[in-house]
Design a protein around this motif. Sequence first.
Motif, PDB file in Angstrom:
ATOM      1  N   HIS A   1     -10.086  -9.013   0.550  1.00 17.59           N
ATOM      2  CA  HIS A   1     -10.476  -7.466   0.446  1.00 17.59           C
ATOM      3  C   HIS A   1      -9.535  -6.628  -0.397  1.00 17.59           C
ATOM      4  O   HIS A   1      -8.343  -6.946  -0.329  1.00 17.59           O
ATOM      5  CB  HIS A   1     -10.330  -6.977   1.698  1.00 17.59           C
TER       6      HIS A   1
ATOM      7  N   ASP B   1      -7.378  -1.226  -1.949  1.00 19.98           N
ATOM      8  CA  ASP B   1      -8.025   0.189  -2.417  1.00 19.98           C
ATOM      9  C   ASP B   1      -9.067   0.433  -1.606  1.00 19.98           C
ATOM     10  O   ASP B   1      -9.574   1.874  -1.516  1.00 19.98           O
ATOM     11  CB  ASP B   1      -8.199   0.481  -3.884  1.00 19.98           C
ATOM     12  N   ARG B   2      -9.677  -0.590  -0.996  1.00 19.08           N
ATOM     13  CA  ARG B   2     -11.156  -0.131  -0.261  1.00 19.08           C
ATOM     14  C   ARG B   2     -10.854  -0.383   1.239  1.00 19.08           C
ATOM     15  O   ARG B   2     -12.132  -0.435   2.043  1.00 19.08           O
ATOM     16  CB  ARG B   2     -12.055  -1.071  -0.808  1.00 19.08           C
ATOM     17  N   LEU B   3      -9.727  -0.520   1.785  1.00 20.32           N
ATOM     18  CA  LEU B   3      -9.509  -0.729   3.100  1.00 20.32           C
ATOM     19  C   LEU B   3     -10.004   0.327   4.139  1.00 20.32           C
ATOM     20  O   LEU B   3      -9.546   1.395   3.571  1.00 20.32           O
ATOM     21  CB  LEU B   3      -8.376  -1.317   3.476  1.00 20.32           C
ATOM     22  N   SER B   4     -10.544   0.088   5.215  1.00 16.23           N
ATOM     23  CA  SER B   4     -10.680   1.151   5.970  1.00 16.23           C
ATOM     24  C   SER B   4      -9.494   1.659   6.670  1.00 16.23           C
ATOM     25  O   SER B   4      -8.525   0.928   6.656  1.00 16.23           O
ATOM     26  CB  SER B   4     -11.908   1.031   7.120  1.00 16.23           C
ATOM     27  N   ARG B   5      -9.544   2.629   7.323  1.00 11.55           N
ATOM     28  CA  ARG B   5      -8.523   3.041   8.091  1.00 11.55           C
ATOM     29  C   ARG B   5      -7.767   2.046   8.897  1.00 11.55           C
ATOM     30  O   ARG B   5      -6.548   1.776   9.280  1.00 11.55           O
ATOM     31  CB  ARG B   5      -8.372   4.455   9.005  1.00 11.55           C
ATOM     32  N   THR B   6      -8.862   1.188   9.788  1.00 14.88           N
ATOM     33  CA  THR B   6      -8.364   0.492  10.740  1.00 14.88           C
ATOM     34  C   THR B   6      -7.925  -0.821  10.090  1.00 14.88           C
ATOM     35  O   THR B   6      -6.892  -1.205  10.616  1.00 14.88           O
ATOM     36  CB  THR B   6      -9.627   0.066  11.375  1.00 14.88           C
ATOM     37  N   GLN B   7      -8.505  -1.017   9.090  1.00 15.49           N
ATOM     38  CA  GLN B   7      -7.941  -2.283   8.264  1.00 15.49           C
ATOM     39  C   GLN B   7      -6.713  -2.252   7.736  1.00 15.49           C
ATOM     40  O   GLN B   7      -5.725  -2.959   7.668  1.00 15.49           O
ATOM     41  CB  GLN B   7      -8.890  -2.575   7.223  1.00 15.49           C
ATOM     42  N   LEU B   8      -6.485  -1.093   7.187  1.00 13.72           N
ATOM     43  CA  LEU B   8      -5.003  -0.480   6.451  1.00 13.72           C
ATOM     44  C   LEU B   8      -3.785  -0.687   7.635  1.00 13.72           C
ATOM     45  O   LEU B   8      -2.952  -1.105   7.576  1.00 13.72           O
ATOM     46  CB  LEU B   8      -4.995   0.752   5.913  1.00 13.72           C
TER      47      LEU B   8
ATOM     48  N   CYS C   1       0.850  -1.196  -0.088  1.00 15.15           N
ATOM     49  CA  CYS C   1      -0.005   0.069   0.025  1.00 15.15           C
ATOM     50  C   CYS C   1       0.567   1.330   0.011  1.00 15.15           C
ATOM     51  O   CYS C   1       0.358   2.257   0.728  1.00 15.15           O
ATOM     52  CB  CYS C   1      -0.960  -0.180   1.253  1.00 15.15           C
TER      53      CYS C   1
END
Length: 227
Positions: free
Chosen positions: A64, A67-74, A50
């Motif tokens: 997943h 490009d669509r991860l939430s901030r928490t997932q990132l 990323c």
Amino acid sequence: MIRFDHVSKRYPTGQAALRDVSFSIEKNEWVFITGHSGAGKSTLIKLIACIETASSGVVSLNGHGLDRLSRTQLARHRQNMGVIFQHPTLLHDQPVFDNVALPLRVAALSRREIERSVLTALDQVGLLDRRHALPAALSGGEQQRVGIARAMVAKPALILADEPTGNLDASLSKNMLELLFTLHRSGATVLLATHDLTLIEDLPYRRLHLAVGLLEERLVLKSEHGA
Ligand code: ADP
């Protein structure tokens, strides 16, 4: 675990780095990314890390789209990943120990656990006695080893290594591979990009070969190393 679906990457300069690349990598696989300088190996690693985003197509991790991860997932993705670069970005105003401790501090471990893990990692890369030094006082190869220790210290599930032996001599390169094998045996997925075929010639792992941004699978062998 990792999947590329028709991924292309063109930099803002207009330079195409990856063209319609598709492949998938299973959990606990070990894969070499090979190809000449400029073939797109770093770009492929940066898309998974990323650091860059695809111009078209989808890069996904465990189903997943990155490009669509939430901030928490990132944030979780970054914590579960160790990235090794030939020229690691180190904090130059902080000693070696603190540079290596960084991923553990982000994970909010206790001081005692941090100290134990960092000293072990520094010992593994042969830099225990340099733990109080600032990065500027180290050679390029030593800085690379600090980067390796930092990438491994939190025992991440995914290791991305981009020319990890570029600054290391033959014996240190072997040592570095041994460390990666240890992590792989304990369950980590490893992607290692290199143009140095002599480093990997005897290793029975899958190879994804890039030729000017186009992917070809060179050989697929079941991983037997260390089994
Ligand atoms: P490799 O790691 O195999 O040497 P890279 O992924 O670094 O290949 O580069 C692939 C292509 O993309 C090369 O032509 C390179 O010059 C270009 N490239 C890489 N990074 C950038 C960038 N940030 N901006 C413009 N072009 C880039």
